[in-house]
Enzyme design. Structure first.
Site, short mmCIF file in Angstrom:
data_model
loop_
_atom_site.label_atom_id
_atom_site.label_comp_id
_atom_site.label_asym_id
_atom_site.label_seq_id
_atom_site.Cartn_x
_atom_site.Cartn_y
_atom_site.Cartn_z
CB THR A 128 -0.92 0.03 1.23
OG1 THR A 128 -0.10 0.04 2.42
CG2 THR A 128 -1.86 -1.15 1.25
CE LYS A 129 3.74 1.89 4.72
NZ LYS A 129 2.83 0.77 5.06
CG ASN A 130 3.60 7.34 -0.71
OD1 ASN A 130 2.79 6.78 0.03
ND2 ASN A 130 3.69 8.66 -0.78
#
Length: 414
Positions: free
Chosen positions: A199-201
């Site tokens: 889910t991270k950038n």
């Protein structure tokens, strides 16, 4: 209403990442090897960090950081109650204890003034020497007040380990979070841990990175792979040697070349991915800033927010429903939402071990009850963004209190 459910935060993987993974699978090396080294080098360069060590998670990076700094049995580590549980779990893993400090009302980051107060209390009680490290979390991607925290760490002889899981590619006063700015003569020992979870950038599916001085990271690399003096690539590649020694009882935290293959290209695309995040945030802010029952996130002057999470806050005194019902209403409109985070002191393990009460950290507890994390990711179309905005405003307006009619607020604020 949307016909299909909008997930909270799926990743965006491009053809270059896929091609690199396929090339890795067809190569002679799929575990820790040349692509991991390349990813480490390019990541350090991108941040302006002195060095980087790729690991299998941000949790591993935090754990290794504590281990390499010798933080262990009966030590105390200062951190925040408003974070994911792994931030505090690693403190427990090394036999230390968390010293939780409440947060700032606007950013929800750890409050430096309260940190100073806690250290004064520890000093008065004669146990200040047990406080060994400061572990701030750049929550949601908004940088902490680093100048103040670093000054505290120097003055109290604390190591500083930044939890940067949300904060790539945030900046504080023009300086990349995680660059760590090590200076041999200033006495501050500093490391920073990043997450590349799905889910991270940017993502490597699972994965993490630790940045800091080359000397510290060389020691950390030994901790990260069974405490061995040589990793597999140094043993089995053409230039390697079979012989190794075990120097300490380390962990199994290495990143693979398959993960690094994703990371190399995700890192290159990060500016483009970040631009889209900021576009979505701008639309959200414009849509929610004037609403009677909604409070938009803070972005202080002098920082660049990473916008990993868009944490909207409900003005519950202006609504006839609570946060749980609000999220349920969004779900009925096919919009996914979440909450970041359930404060540490409310979880059974920490509540039972340390006897925490909800109002021990009143700001974290009060603000938690009105937090709603909205979908925010580069794959969102303009239509998706509009659907989220419509769902949020519709739910907030439908369940507003009668105070709106007598508040003097313009009709457009409904």
């Amino acid at each position: 209403m949307r016909k299909q459910f909008l997930s909270f935060s799926p990743p965006l993987i491009g053809e270059e990442e896929i091609d690199e993974v396929v090339a890795t699978l067809r190569s002679d090396w799929i575990t820790t090897g040349p692509r991991v080294r390349r990813f480490e080098h390019e990541f350090a360069q991108a941040l302006g960090a002195p060095a980087a060590l790729a690991l299998n998670s941000c949790t591993s990076a935090l754990h290794v950081a504590l281990a390499v700094l010798g933080v262990g049995h009966e030590a105390q580590v200062i951190t925040t109650p408003l974070t994911f549980c792994s931030t505090v779990h690693v403190i427990e893993h090394v036999g230390a204890h968390p010293l939780l400090i409440d947060v700032e009302p606007d950013t929800l980051n750890i409050d430096p003034l309260r940190v100073e107060q806690a250290l004064r209390r520890s000093s008065a009680h004669g146990d200040a020497t047990t406080v060994r490290a400061l572990l701030p979390v750049h929550l949601y991607g908004h940088p902490c007040e680093l100048d103040h925290l670093e000054a505290i760490a120097r003055a109290s002889n604390l190591a500083m380990i930044e939890d940067c899981a949300h904060s790539l590619p945030a900046k504080y006063k023009g300086r990349c979070i995680g660059s760590t700015r090590p200076q041999v003569d200033d006495g501050l020992v500093q490391l920073a841990a990043f997450s590349f979870y799905a889910t991270k950038n940017m993502t490597t599916a699972e994965g993490g990175m630790l940045t800091g001085s080359p000397t510290l990271l060389e020691a950390a690399s030994i901790w990260s792979l069974h405490g061995m003096s040589r990793d597999a690539y140094k043993r089995y590649s053409a230039a390697g040697s079979w012989r190794y020694d075990v120097l300490l009882p380390g962990f199994k935290y290495n990143m693979t070349d398959i993960q690094a293959a994703l990371g190399i290209h995700q890192l290159r695309r990060l500016p483009e991915l970040q631009m889209r995040r900021r576009q979505i945030v701008a639309k959200y802010n414009e849509a929610f800033a004037d609403h009677y029952a909604l409070e938009i996130p803070t972005e202080r002057p002098g920082v660049e927010h990473a916008w990993h999470i868009y944490a909207l806050r409900l003005r519950l005194d202006r609504l006839r429903i609570d946060r749980r019902r609000f999220i349920e209403e969004l779900s009925r409109l096919n919009v996914g939402a979440s909450v970041h985070f359930i404060p540490i002191h409310l979880h059974a393990y920490y509540r039972n071990k340390y006897g925490f009460k909800p109002m021990d950290f009143p700001i974290a507890f009060t603000e938690y009850q009105r937090l709603v994390s909205l979908p925010l990711y580069p794959r969102m179309s303009d239509a998706d963004v509009k659907d989220v905005i419509n769902a949020v405003r519709r739910t907030a307006s439908r369940h507003r209190t009668r105070r709106l009619a007598t508040s003097g607020a313009p009709p457009g604020n409904a």
